[in-house]
Design an enzyme around this catalytic site. Structure first.
Site, PDB file in Angstrom:
ATOM      1  N   HIS A 115      30.695   4.499  -4.607  1.00  0.00           N
ATOM      2  CA  HIS A 115      29.252   4.714  -4.462  1.00  0.00           C
ATOM      3  C   HIS A 115      28.808   4.399  -3.034  1.00  0.00           C
ATOM      4  CE1 HIS A 115      28.191   4.508  -9.046  1.00  0.00           C
ATOM      5  NE2 HIS A 115      28.806   5.613  -8.685  1.00  0.00           N
TER       6      HIS A 115
ATOM      7  N   ASP B  60      25.025  18.039  -9.723  1.00  0.00           N
ATOM      8  CA  ASP B  60      25.849  16.906  -9.261  1.00  0.00           C
ATOM      9  C   ASP B  60      27.182  17.471  -8.778  1.00  0.00           C
ATOM     10  OD1 ASP B  60      27.163  14.511  -8.928  1.00  0.00           O
ATOM     11  OD2 ASP B  60      27.138  13.929 -11.042  1.00  0.00           O
TER      12      ASP B  60
ATOM     13  N   HIS C  81      37.557   5.839 -11.960  1.00  0.00           N
ATOM     14  CA  HIS C  81      36.303   6.145 -12.668  1.00  0.00           C
ATOM     15  C   HIS C  81      36.557   7.163 -13.765  1.00  0.00           C
ATOM     16  CE1 HIS C  81      36.059   9.903 -10.324  1.00  0.00           C
ATOM     17  NE2 HIS C  81      36.342   9.182  -9.246  1.00  0.00           N
TER      18      HIS C  81
ATOM     19  N   ASP D 206      29.053  13.746  -2.076  1.00  0.00           N
ATOM     20  CA  ASP D 206      28.644  13.807  -3.486  1.00  0.00           C
ATOM     21  C   ASP D 206      27.120  13.862  -3.460  1.00  0.00           C
ATOM     22  OD1 ASP D 206      28.063  13.385  -6.173  1.00  0.00           O
ATOM     23  OD2 ASP D 206      29.506  11.749  -6.421  1.00  0.00           O
TER      24      ASP D 206
ATOM     25  N   ARG E  31      37.453  13.531  -3.848  1.00  0.00           N
ATOM     26  CA  ARG E  31      36.915  13.805  -5.190  1.00  0.00           C
ATOM     27  C   ARG E  31      36.404  15.241  -5.181  1.00  0.00           C
ATOM     28  NH1 ARG E  31      33.956   9.714  -5.681  1.00  0.00           N
ATOM     29  NH2 ARG E  31      31.814  10.345  -5.195  1.00  0.00           N
TER      30      ARG E  31
ATOM     31  N   GLU F 132      35.071  15.506 -12.624  1.00  0.00           N
ATOM     32  CA  GLU F 132      35.094  14.944 -11.266  1.00  0.00           C
ATOM     33  C   GLU F 132      36.224  13.955 -11.010  1.00  0.00           C
ATOM     34  OE1 GLU F 132      31.872  12.083 -10.557  1.00  0.00           O
ATOM     35  OE2 GLU F 132      30.951  12.779 -12.405  1.00  0.00           O
TER      36      GLU F 132
ATOM     37  N   ASP G 113       0.796  -1.246   0.000  1.00  0.00           N
ATOM     38  CA  ASP G 113       0.000   0.000   0.000  1.00  0.00           C
ATOM     39  C   ASP G 113       0.819   1.280   0.000  1.00  0.00           C
ATOM     40  OD1 ASP G 113      -2.412  -1.171  -0.211  1.00  0.00           O
ATOM     41  OD2 ASP G 113      -2.947  -1.033   1.917  1.00  0.00           O
TER      42      ASP G 113
ATOM     43  N   TYR H 114      41.881   7.883  -4.485  1.00  0.00           N
ATOM     44  CA  TYR H 114      41.313   7.031  -3.435  1.00  0.00           C
ATOM     45  C   TYR H 114      42.382   6.076  -2.941  1.00  0.00           C
ATOM     46  CZ  TYR H 114      37.405   8.920  -6.035  1.00  0.00           C
ATOM     47  OH  TYR H 114      36.559   9.785  -6.687  1.00  0.00           O
TER      48      TYR H 114
ATOM     49  N   GLU I  51      34.030  17.728  -7.725  1.00  0.00           N
ATOM     50  CA  GLU I  51      33.170  17.639  -8.917  1.00  0.00           C
ATOM     51  C   GLU I  51      32.387  18.931  -9.129  1.00  0.00           C
ATOM     52  OE1 GLU I  51      30.064  14.663  -8.595  1.00  0.00           O
ATOM     53  OE2 GLU I  51      29.791  14.663 -10.780  1.00  0.00           O
TER      54      GLU I  51
ATOM     55  N   HIS J 276      23.187  11.007 -14.839  1.00  0.00           N
ATOM     56  CA  HIS J 276      24.091  10.512 -15.884  1.00  0.00           C
ATOM     57  C   HIS J 276      23.266  10.617 -17.143  1.00  0.00           C
ATOM     58  CE1 HIS J 276      27.099   8.074 -13.240  1.00  0.00           C
ATOM     59  NE2 HIS J 276      26.959   9.323 -12.869  1.00  0.00           N
TER      60      HIS J 276
ATOM     61  N   HIS K  74      30.675  13.056 -17.261  1.00  0.00           N
ATOM     62  CA  HIS K  74      29.460  12.509 -17.885  1.00  0.00           C
ATOM     63  C   HIS K  74      28.539  13.681 -18.173  1.00  0.00           C
ATOM     64  CE1 HIS K  74      27.198  12.989 -14.065  1.00  0.00           C
ATOM     65  NE2 HIS K  74      28.266  12.491 -13.465  1.00  0.00           N
TER      66      HIS K  74
HETATM   67  N1  GLY Z   1      26.867  11.390  -8.344  1.00  0.00           N
HETATM   68  C1  GLY Z   1      27.192  10.475  -9.325  1.00  0.00           C
HETATM   69  C2  GLY Z   1      28.347  10.902 -10.095  1.00  0.00           C
HETATM   70  O1  GLY Z   1      29.079  11.777  -9.678  1.00  0.00           O
HETATM   71  O2  GLY Z   1      28.558  10.469 -11.183  1.00  0.00           O
HETATM   72 MN    MN Z   2      28.940  13.008 -11.512  1.00  0.00          MN
HETATM   73 MN    MN Z   3      28.524  13.196  -8.259  1.00  0.00          MN
END
Ligand code: GLY
Ligand code: MN
Ligand code: MN
Length: 448
Positions: A244, A272, A354, A261, A414, A390, A41, A394, A416, A365, A358
């Site tokens: 993540h 982002d 990474h 992030d 990081r 970004e 529900d 690490y 970004e 994304h 993007h």
């Molecule tokens: N927050 C996801 C990325 O930075 O791609």
């Molecule tokens: Mn990103």
């Molecule tokens: Mn991000």
């Protein structure tokens, strides 16, 4: 009930450009999502399909955008949930069919209950169907059934669709280049996310929970009628080395960095941002050494976001600074060339694993093929694209496959930002969010 986020002209312009890429006697079918059950529900918060939002700004569940072209003339329709007092008592007010036909950028609106027979009737005069599949099984089945000879003989005309295609590639190409109105919307989204990060930075203190930082950020979004554009990452100490990370359930200790992030959505448009700061307001010597490399890499990546450069320029520029930095820190003991590797796949990837950029838009994304013609370096950057930059480093203290000097073990950083590509160079939409060491420390010095 919210209203349509952009001018009617903006949507009509998007529809016309899209339709101009399609052959005559075509039909377009773009369903949005249905509600998704969370537990008995109760539903997950509803989020409309981005193609639906893009083409007509319809944000409620169980609706379908349909357009069809007969001999050169396009007609657009929206099929929506009809007014229904009993349902609205439980679920909230609906826009309804009449209101949709007056206030949304379509020629006609109908109840969703009529969609089968109206589509079936119109399919008789259609040669090509362009449908986003997988969202509405009933419509998928109707369209595929209409392809069969049996169906053609049943409608007695012998006519009917000869092809069914996915229109997402055409829409993705359009969505990759943002209009003025979209850029304004994304600037608002970036400003709000920047403010939320500033609020989190100035609320930080040793002993604070990751979840408390998350609630400061997300509380700021909610109190400004916004919401998250993805699950917030708040990683204190070595949790920042998990890309993540999402548990957000640890206490952040004196001397630790925290990596946040987090971004929001305004009328579906995402921001982002990642920032990393010392929870006690003062970077240590080792944290500064790593932070400065990542910041320099990020600035190099942003500076490569230039019209005419290939998509991977930012990644290559950032990677070069990161690889040089790893050599300087004594973590890699080889030449820059070896550290980078032939295809940017060298040992620096153990610490920056990474991508750098993007696209960003209605999806965090965002859509858009980055190498539509198999370009090794990716497609060429164009005015109006919005990308993130970004890079990160690490140094996971829990990994057994790498060796890190103990003074750097557990550091994850990081940075970004969201970048608009323009003819006059990159514009940092998130520039109001501080990122230099001096800016972050000064901001933290203003804490009570
Ligand atoms: N927050 C996801 C990325 O930075 O791609
Ligand atoms: Mn990103
Ligand atoms: Mn991000």
């Amino acid at each position: 009930m919210a209203s349509i986020p952009f001018s009617i002209e903006e949507y009509i312009n998007r529809q016309s450009r899209f339709h101009s890429k399609l052959p005559e006697n075509s039909m377009v079918i773009i369903p949005t999502n249905s509600n998704c059950i969370r537990s008995n529900d109760t539903n997950y918060p509803f989020r409309g399909n981005s193609y639906m939002l893009y083409l007509c700004g319809w944000y409620d569940p169980d609706a379908v955008f349909v357009s069809h072209n007969i001999d050169g003339h396009w007609t657009t329709s929206l099929f929506v949930q009809p007014s229904d007092t009993k349902a609205e008592i439980w679920e909230g007010r609906r826009v309804g069919v009449e209101n949709a036909s007056i206030n949304w950028p379509v020629d006609e609106a109908y109840s969703i209950t009529e969609i089968d027979h109206i589509i079936l009737k119109n399919l008789e005069n259609i040669n090509n169907v362009f449908i986003i599949q997988g969202l509405n099984k009933q419509l998928d089945d109707i369209v595929f059934e209409s392809l069969t000879n049996k169906s053609r003989s049943r409608n007695k005309t012998g006519k009917g669709p000869r092809s069914v295609s996915d229109p997402s590639y055409l829409l993705d190409e359009m969505r990759l280049i943002k209009s003025k109105e979209e850029i304004n919307k994304m600037q608002i989204s970036c400003n709000l996310a920047s403010k939320a990060h500033i609020k989190a930075i100035t609320s930080s203190k040793p002993g604070i929970g990751e979840w408390e930082i998350q609630s400061i950020i997300e509380g700021h979004f909610i109190s400004n009628l916004s919401e998250i554009s993805y699950s917030s990452i708040v990683g204190g100490g070595s949790n920042a080395t998990v890309l993540h990370y999402g548990d957000n359930n640890c206490v952040i200790n004196d001397g630790d960095l925290v990596l946040v992030d987090a971004g929001c959505e305004i009328d579906g448009y995402a921001s982002d941002i990642t920032r990393t700061w010392p929870i006690n307001g003062k970077f240590t010597k080792e944290q500064i050494e790593v932070y400065e490399i990542v910041l320099e890499a990020e600035i190099a990546g942003i500076n490569a976001c230039v019209v005419g450069n290939p998509w991977l320029s930012s990644h290559h520029a950032s990677s070069k600074v990161i690889a040089e930095g790893l050599i300087k820190l004594g973590i890699l003991n080889c030449s820059l060339e070896e550290a980078l590797g032939q295809d940017y796949d060298g040992p620096y990837r153990n610490f920056f694993m990474h991508g750098t950029s993007h696209s960003l838009g209605l999806d965090v994304h965002d859509v858009g093929v980055t190498s539509p013609n198999g370009e090794k370096e990716g497609r060429i950057l164009e005015d109006g694209m919005i990308l993130t930059v970004e890079p990160g480093l690490y140094f996971a203290d829990w990994r057994t496959d790498i060796s890190i000097p103990s003074k750097y073990a557990g550091i994850g950083i990081r940075i970004e930002d969201d970048i608009l590509i323009t003819k006059d160079g990159p514009v940092i939409l998130t520039s109001s969010c501080p990122k230099s060491i001096i800016e972050i420390e000064s901001l933290m010095n203003t804490r009570g």
